[in-house]
Scaffold this active site. Sequence first.
Site, PDB file in Angstrom:
ATOM      1  CG  ASP A 118      -2.037  -0.765   1.215  1.00  0.00           C
ATOM      2  OD1 ASP A 118      -2.224  -1.336   0.149  1.00  0.00           O
ATOM      3  OD2 ASP A 118      -2.792  -0.840   2.195  1.00  0.00           O
ATOM      4  CB  THR A 159      -1.965   5.738   2.748  1.00  0.00           C
ATOM      5  OG1 THR A 159      -2.331   6.251   1.485  1.00  0.00           O
ATOM      6  CG2 THR A 159      -2.192   6.772   3.805  1.00  0.00           C
ATOM      7  CG  ASP A 175      -4.525   0.158   5.422  1.00  0.00           C
ATOM      8  OD1 ASP A 175      -5.214  -0.216   4.456  1.00  0.00           O
ATOM      9  OD2 ASP A 175      -4.009   1.278   5.472  1.00  0.00           O
ATOM     10  CG  ASP A 235      -6.403  -3.875   1.763  1.00  0.00           C
ATOM     11  OD1 ASP A 235      -6.758  -3.651   0.600  1.00  0.00           O
ATOM     12  OD2 ASP A 235      -5.887  -3.009   2.492  1.00  0.00           O
TER      13      ASP A 235
END
Length: 1179
Positions: A458, A460, A780, A784
């Site tokens: 990811d 972020t 997160d 996911d």
Amino acid sequence: MANNPADHPPGNSVAEGNHEGDFGVSMVDLRTVMELRSTEAVNKIRDTYGDVQGICRRLKTSPIEGLSGNPVDLEKRHTAFGQNFIPPKKPKTFLQLVWEALQDVTLIILEIAAIISLGLSFYHPPGGDSEACGATSGGVEDEGEAQAGWIEGAAILFSVIIVVLVTAFNDWSKEKQFRGLQSRIEQEQKFTVIRKGQVIQIPVAEIVVGDIAQIKYGDLLPADGILIQGNDLKIDESSLTGESDQVRKSMEKDPMLLSGTHVMEGSGRMVVSAVGLNSQTGIIFTLLGASENDEEKKVKKTKTQDGIALEIQPLKSEEAAESEEKEEVKPVKKVNVTKKEKSVLQGKLTRLAVQIGKAGLIMSAVTVIILILYFVIDTFGVQGRQWLAECTPIYIQYFVKFFIIGVTVLVVAVPEGLPLAVTISLAYSVKKMMKDNNLVRHLDACETMGNATAICSDKTGTLTMNRMTVVQAYIGDTHYKTVPEPDAIKPDTLEIMVNSISINSAYTTKILPPEKEGGLPRHVGNKTECALLGLVLELKRDYQPIRDEVPEEKLYKVYTFNSSRKSMSTVLKNADGGFRMYSKGASEIILRKCSRILDAQGQPRVFKPKDRDEMVRKVIEPMACDGLRTICVAYRDFPAEAGEPDWDAENDILNELTCIAVVGIEDPVRPEVPEAISKCQRAGITVRMVTGDNINTARAIATKCGILLPGEDFLCLEGKEFNQQIRNDKGEVEQERLDKVWPKLRVLARSSPTDKHTLVKGIIDSTVGETRQVVAVTGDGTNDGPALKKADVGFAMGIAGTDVAKEASDIILTDDNFTSIVKAVMWGRNVYDSISKFLQFQLTVNVVAVIVAFTGACITQDSPLKAVQMLWVNLIMDTLASLALATEPPTESLLLRKPYGRNKPLISRTMMKNILGHAVYQLVIIFTLLFAGENFFDIDSGRNAPLHSPPSEHYTIVFNVFVMMQLFNEINARKIHGERNVFEGVYRNPIFCSVVLGTFALQIVIVQFGGKPFSCTALTIDQWLWCVFIGVGELLWGQLISAIPTHHLKFLKEAGHGITKEEIPEEELNEGTDEIDHAEMELRRGQILWFRGLNRIQTQIKVVNAFRSSLYAGLESPESRSSIHNFMAHPEFVPLSEEEEARIPTIKETGDEIDPLPSSSSLIRGGEDLPTTFPLNLD
């Protein structure tokens, strides 16, 4: 929707400290309510209690203020309604573990042989000393010696006891570690409740009945409850019902919330109505517990060497449910085989161990046969003796002695240290990885990580700091490169913007003052919303008073954020009966819905598509190219005269918006990430970035991180484009198309969770490279889950991650940092190397010991190494060496090589060269000593000694030299890639040093004082020095071997491969079969299938029926029928008809992830693989 707080008095909130009388509702009443669903439940609550507020009053709690948190009151609630934890399964006691270790076949054979030997040694036949029995009874004349006959048997039994205790102790400490790890995972799980009007987080185990809990997207509900207030709440109840559709919860239709279910959308508050064993998950657990005991009575569980994963999962607190299921649902991930999923390494090892064991069995059988034949021919043939009745016991003693020698050969040949080495190595790594911020939930993930070839990360929070701040803004026709002063903006515009941001965000998101002086303010909740609230504060305004004026109860309707909307909207009712809606979301999405924009005067003006394109070009793209995330804030008014709009027609509602502002949010790259990514690239691991952000932002950040390097041709795709390239006309994903895309793909922007799952599955299933890719994924969000499950290793974020993501993962990153992933790779490779080191050492010993025992027995009718000595050698080789070699700490140099493939053999050519080279040295020395040692040392020969003769110096020297060579070879084994310096970094491993020195000390004690039991006699200092000198020769010989270039030795074979496709019969080739350990499967498949299949099905049918009787009473709809198939959906058991199959999306969409034999607790997670539309957090 809007509940007016004025309706109810504030129960016994804080004012009444005395909760004298008991509660107005008993546990049983609540339990009966909780067993109802939807309208039945609503009616029952209405008839019995009036409304939910009525239940709150009886539970003496206030829906607004919550409980008082008074310890006396909490204690009372514990006694009345139970605690929120499910008591753990009792751990195996030490004695049980000892009993399990005793089940080892070779040990049993040894015990029997030893007992026979003991029995015979006490039996003195009459006339045993008559001449007739011949020379065979040689030494028996010496009375003292005859008495010592029992020693060997006793010594063998004693050694067996030691081995068993060591094994049991290892298992016990391992189990203890895992319980510790598990409780650590559990303590970290907290839940938000309201007490004394304050929103606080408490550990899940402390939740009591009557607590008011705040629930939000991504939560895993820790207890049962009834909804008091909800916005757009959708729950995934598949873990309880097997229905994959999300269930809408609302006060009017279905207010029942069940523990163990996942919040997929929306937010709200509930009053807790059942905890622990009385909650729905707890009830299932009690059912399962009961049926498991029956099952154990029916089938004696066979012990598997890698059964660790099944035993170590304690059941405690609400998480028990998930932890237990997780362990057993896990195997679904790769292989459709009855046996618990084995990691690649364990598969290779079991195969190798079985091969070695077979060889050892043959050798030992041949040894026994040769010994017996030789004895019989010599005694009765050559010497022509008669078999006399009184000589029988003596002959039998000989046969027993031969048998013991045979068994000893077998004991040394079977490398029972292998499983031990794997466990020690993994357990040690897991413990150390905690320090590196990796909380490992599944042991084998640690080792799989060493083979990883691709990481899909990811953006972020993992690559960036997840500390968002607004740095640019476009307000009132002006693009500000820094946050403007408040007076630069028209007051009306400012007012509407501040209101929009404050109200249209989760009220749980806040900015708190820094913990320590001079620190940064703390961001709580959604980080993107924190950035917007930060903007409000920078504009010298405050969001709290606005929120106090419009509490959550007054929000008329909330469209929460999810991955398909990529926006959030909140509707308020105005005094005049009209409505105002505030919206915010990804700029390209919201701007498409805007038809007006506030100009410099704060007046709305028309905003046409061409204006929009210009804005994208002049404002949004430049922001994105600076690596900023762009968010658009907008509003819309619905006049009162138009009447109430149809809130469910989302597309019409979210339209005709007026744009207030577009802001650029910066999320800086973590300073240590570029370095970590370049390490990955050096180590042969491709890093890909998968993000929900706009493509320009993604590209900018990928360049900063070093994922995209200048001058290389890599692809950056948006989700839409990616799908066009990989799907055919029918919209199905085609592997060939995917194979054209993924090798060059580095950035996937604006991707949905489904895209992430498709990419991961595509890379794993791809056959482009020479080896199958091993993919690690970070995630997160709730959405996911499928990608994390599908990946070989799933990393969840410890801080930002939702419960659902953590639960689907294998490793939790406690600091959300990408560098921790690199540490995990290092540890994984280290595990692999540790095992190879151990193997190299172990196999050298095995080869030598077996050959020596075999040839010695055939030539001299007696093994040069006695049974007890063999057991001691076995102990140092197996247990101690596995400790020493499996705990080497990792070094950075591990990251300088490419990953091993999935089917790279465990024993490389170099290792084979080392094994054979050292074996040659050791055999030459030992045979020289055996057949010429007496001349060299000038001592009596120990060959052809009669039964029960005292130990000879000769054989003691042979034994001692053998052990010395092993000790020094253990140092050689520290390097497996042919390095010269075997001592490098040895002082960094205290365990290794202490094991080597300890073994040496014990060896001195055994030789000098071991006497008869160890068949040793004390040696002189000269003889000791020679023994050590010959041992040191190992180190010099090792240098010689490493000087021979491996590539000249073409004849060396590798060993311990993964299984290749060709070796597997056709019908077994379903996805991923290559990782199954066939050797073991063949042996145990039939019986296990039957027993486990039948038992699990019985258990499940019981539970399913128990459940349906309460769930679907009178609701025999087709869906509820298919839900049962979801429990047991596997072609082996349930012939599904076509239309039914179409009704079970879980099977179709997630490929072949079905547990062939749903294990007793996979049941709870029924058709868990979430459907394809998931909410997504703003990433």
